[in-house]
Write an enzyme that holds these catalytic residues in place. Structure first.
Site, PDB file in Angstrom:
ATOM      1  N   ASP A 202       0.793  -1.229   0.000  1.00  0.00           N
ATOM      2  CA  ASP A 202       0.000   0.000   0.000  1.00  0.00           C
ATOM      3  C   ASP A 202       0.825   1.279   0.000  1.00  0.00           C
ATOM      4  OD1 ASP A 202      -2.413  -1.476   0.139  1.00  0.00           O
ATOM      5  OD2 ASP A 202      -2.096  -1.753   2.277  1.00  0.00           O
ATOM      6  N   CYS A 203       2.158   1.171  -0.051  1.00  0.00           N
ATOM      7  CA  CYS A 203       2.969   2.391   0.011  1.00  0.00           C
ATOM      8  C   CYS A 203       4.279   2.165  -0.730  1.00  0.00           C
ATOM      9  CB  CYS A 203       3.236   2.798   1.459  1.00  0.00           C
ATOM     10  SG  CYS A 203       4.330   1.647   2.328  1.00  0.00           S
TER      11      CYS A 203
ATOM     12  N   CYS B 114       6.642  -0.368   0.903  1.00  0.00           N
ATOM     13  CA  CYS B 114       6.292  -1.762   0.622  1.00  0.00           C
ATOM     14  C   CYS B 114       6.823  -2.167  -0.749  1.00  0.00           C
ATOM     15  CB  CYS B 114       4.775  -1.956   0.648  1.00  0.00           C
ATOM     16  SG  CYS B 114       3.978  -1.559   2.220  1.00  0.00           S
TER      17      CYS B 114
ATOM     18  N   ASP C 140       2.762  22.676 -33.720  1.00  0.00           N
ATOM     19  CA  ASP C 140       2.529  22.449 -35.141  1.00  0.00           C
ATOM     20  C   ASP C 140       1.288  23.268 -35.519  1.00  0.00           C
ATOM     21  OD1 ASP C 140       2.560  21.193 -37.720  1.00  0.00           O
ATOM     22  OD2 ASP C 140       0.923  19.925 -37.004  1.00  0.00           O
TER      23      ASP C 140
ATOM     24  N   ASP D  88       5.162  10.558  13.353  1.00  0.00           N
ATOM     25  CA  ASP D  88       5.413   9.891  12.082  1.00  0.00           C
ATOM     26  C   ASP D  88       4.104   9.541  11.379  1.00  0.00           C
ATOM     27  OD1 ASP D  88       7.284   8.395  10.187  1.00  0.00           O
ATOM     28  OD2 ASP D  88       5.896   6.821  10.798  1.00  0.00           O
TER      29      ASP D  88
END
Length: 728
Positions: free
Chosen positions: A25-26, A29, A423, A705
């Protein structure tokens, strides 16, 4: 591809394998899995996409078995099963096999392993709190079950990651801190640490699931079934079984079941689910339609031009997945930085734990506690997540608008460009000439235009088609002709009611009979405006003038102004003649360099690129060399193969305004990345000081964290609400 595609590299067979990895999930990982698989002999070309939970690699099966790879990933604590490439099948993005099972939706986040673990730790922590109130002397033992449960789960993953080549994983840091807290008697804080850490992991799971939902929503745009027309009758069949050449019936209100061409009927199609364009588009025989768009009015019969595995939705999904796999330069830098930063942070934490007691006789418990808290402060989760989370959100919101970007690197560079080279034909202009002016020299304009259209009937020349479209729009019937012939490079002519009528260049007409001063003045004025003028003559006598021009797109001038407002210079590079190029450029307000051959365009792009990053915007076909040479190549085109497969980005709506929208989105994404990095590093700096000073301890450190990870994720998700300036 469950069994893999066998390819040959030299004399060794290679199987290209794809697996779904549950619990990835991150970015941390993904990095652990990539490192672990990379250490297995015979595995190469490893690509890990945490957004889709897909691991892809090539394997020399004469060296290592697939089972060994699967076991290596399972040791890290992840579920793994072989899957086919994600595809649109019967209206769903599905896999042939996987943890959710074929055709079955994945479990909701609250039923997953981490949710159950968080609930169990929360229950044990609450029980420990109640027990400590009743029996204060047993407080140390009351919280121990909760701490040990978390330690058992994450400690096992930490040891497996260390054995697989990732010793400084976040699970290892958390496990060391938990063991240390238990040893010094801080079991209550150890329990809170593992609980908060589990909550953080769970939040990452939820955020990743939300990102994956965007791709799943794309897949759901394609209906499960289609009405296959055979022998004059329609029967219902699975949309995934449609083949190229099949004819399907699309009733009013139905979603189009496949990419194809309208074979019968007229209607308006709502293409907003695919391109983001809110205005329905009129469709008639010969027009392209995209799978997933909605038929608004009349019934259509559509001839399938692409199989389900290669329709517009399927290709968009593949592009989004590949874009998520491609790491942005900032993400690669942060990963390299984290690989150095984390070991240094661990060393500093160890030094804080042992240096004061050894050198100054300070209290061991106090400084070991602070060292353990520093370990948690050192966790790099929020920092590593800061870039890919923002990139994923930026790619998702761009896709909703019809802006496809092939990877985070391209999305980053777009925001830094200082010049856009366009262009002309098909990019700044519609690519389809239209009649702009009609002037009769004798008789009526309607009669003269009717004669010209009759001569051009059946012509495939762009000028002829423009005249025919104007006559049809004015309701002018076409007279019968005979003895029609073309004079190459000069004119076409035919006999109409016994008279020879020609439609040709002014120079050819002047060869047949002198032009009047009035006609010469009109021709000169129109040509100075970048228009192509043809003279209609009857029995060699000029009867009228028709001016044709490939008109600028309706939003071209506004798109150039929007780029100017962003501080981006615009220049037009065209192979057209200088007079036509100058007329279009002056109308749009940009510089022009005309009369350029393909090699000239390359030289101009090189000169611009030497000064600053430059983007080239073209149709993706004849501009391919210039698109490749630019810092970023942007292809115009409503879902065509070239627009999706060429260049670094594609504008599905073919709007010039979307170039500025792309620059704005890129700059918003870059700003989001900078904010995320500031949040991650700023909180770490604050808690580094407060932890060493003894102001904060273990659980505030892990909360910081986790909090930083949550803030970074929420800030990245904020991009999903990004509003494009000038969007309708």
């Amino acid at each position: 591809m469950a069994d893999g595609d066998l390819v040959s590299v030299g004399a060794k067979p290679r199987a290209t394998l794809r697996y779904r990895v549950e619990g990835m999930d991150c970015p941390s990982c993904a990095s652990k899995i990539e490192t672990a698989v990379g250490r297995v002999a015979g595995a190469e070309d490893i690509r890990v996409n945490y957004g889709t939970q897909v691991l892809a690699f090539r394997l020399d099966e004469t060296t290592t078995s697939r089972t060994a790879i699967e076991e290596q990933v399972r040791k890290l604590g992840y579920g793994i099963a072989p899957v086919e490439a994600l595809r649109v099948e019967a209206g769903n993005v599905s896999a042939a096999a996987g943890d959710a099972g074929p055709g079955r939706a994945p479990l909701p986040w609250w039923k997953g392993t981490k949710a159950r673990l968080a609930a169990a730790i929360a229950t044990l922590t609450a029980a420990g709190f109640a027990a400590s109130l009743a029996l204060p002397d047993l407080e140390h033992w009351a919280y121990l079950p909760a701490a040990l449960l978390g330690l058992a789960f994450f400690g096992r993953k930490a040891i497996a990651a260390a054995r697989a080549g990732s010793p400084f994983s976040i699970e290892m840091l958390m496990s060391i801190a938990t063991v240390g807290a238990i040893l010094i008697g801080a079991t209550s804080e150890a329990a809170v640490v593992v609980f908060l850490f589990t909550i953080g992991e769970l939040l990452e799971n939820v955020a990743a699931g939300r990102a994956r939902a965007g791709i799943e929503a794309l897949g759901s745009l394609v209906p499960r079934t289609a009405l296959l027309v055979e022998n004059g009758t329609a029967r219902e069949v699975p949309a995934a079984q449609l083949k190229v050449g099949d004819r399907v019936l699309v009733r009013p209100g139905d979603r189009v079941s496949a990419d194809g061409v309208v074979a019968e009927g007229e209607s308006e199609i709502d293409e907003s689910p695919v391109t983001g364009e809110s205005v329905p588009v009129a469709k008639t025989e010969g027009d392209l339609v995209f799978a997933g768009s909605v038929n608004a009015s009349g019934a259509l019969q559509v001839q399938v031009s692409k199989p389900a595995s290669d329709n517009t939705i399927a290709r968009i999904i593949r592009l989004v997945e590949e874009a998520q796999e491609a790491k942005a330069p900032t993400a690669r830098f942060i990963e390299r930085f984290s690989a150095i930063y984390t070991p240094i942070a661990v060393a500093v934490a160890a030094l804080v734990a042992v240096a004061p007691p050894l050198l100054f006789g300070a209290d061991w418990d106090t400084w070991v506690y602070r060292g353990l808290a520093l370990l948690l402060v050192a966790c790099p989760c929020a920092l590593v997540l800061s870039t890919p989370a923002a990139i994923a959100s930026g790619l998702a919101v761009g896709t909703r608008r019809g802006l496809l970007v092939k990877g985070g690197g391209a999305l980053e560079i777009i925001g830094r460009i200082r010049t856009v080279a366009f262009d002309k034909t098909g990019t700044l202009t519609e690519g389809r000439p239209r009649v702009t002016d009609v002037q009769a020299l004798s008789g009526s304009e309607r009669t003269m235009l009717g004669l010209a259209a009759a001569v051009e009937n059946g012509s495939s020349h762009p000028l002829g088609r423009a005249i025919l479209e104007r006559a049809a729009a004015d309701g002018i019937p076409l007279r019968p002709t005979k003895d029609a012939r073309a004079i190459p490079g000069k004119a076409v002519e035919a006999i109409i009611t016994g008279k020879r009528v020609s439609v040709g260049s002014p120079s050819y007409a002047a060869e047949q009979a002198p032009l009047t001063p009035e006609a010469e003045w009109a021709i000169t004025a129109w040509e100075n405006e970048g228009k192509t003028v043809v003279v209609v003559a009857v029995d060699n006598v000029p009867a009228g003038l028709i001016a044709v021009r490939d008109e600028p797109r309706a939003d071209a001038a506004a798109g150039i102004r929007a780029l100017n407002a962003l501080g981006v210079q615009s220049v037009m590079l065209t192979g057209d003649n200088p007079r036509t190029g100058r007329a279009i450029a002056e109308a749009l307000g940009l510089e022009v360099k005309a009369g350029l051959l393909p090699e000239d365009k390359l030289r101009e792009i090189g000169a611009l690129k030497a000064q600053a990053p430059v983007a080239m915007v073209g149709d993706g076909i004849n501009d391919a060399p210039a698109l490749a040479a630019a810092s970023i190549g942007v292809a115009m085109g409503g879902g065509t193969d070239v627009a999706l497969e060429t260049a670094d980005a594609a504008l599905l709506n073919s709007r010039v305004m979307d170039v500025a929208a792309l620059v704005g989105l890129s700059r918003a994404t870059l700003a989001n990345i900078h904010q995320n990095v500031a949040i991650a590093l700023g909180l770490k700096a604050i808690f580094l000081v407060t932890t060493v000073a003894g102001i904060t301890g273990l659980w505030p450190a892990v909360l910081a964290d986790t909090g930083a990870t949550v803030l970074v994720t929420l800030n990245a998700l904020r991009l999903l609400g990004y509003r494009f300036k000038g969007a309708t």
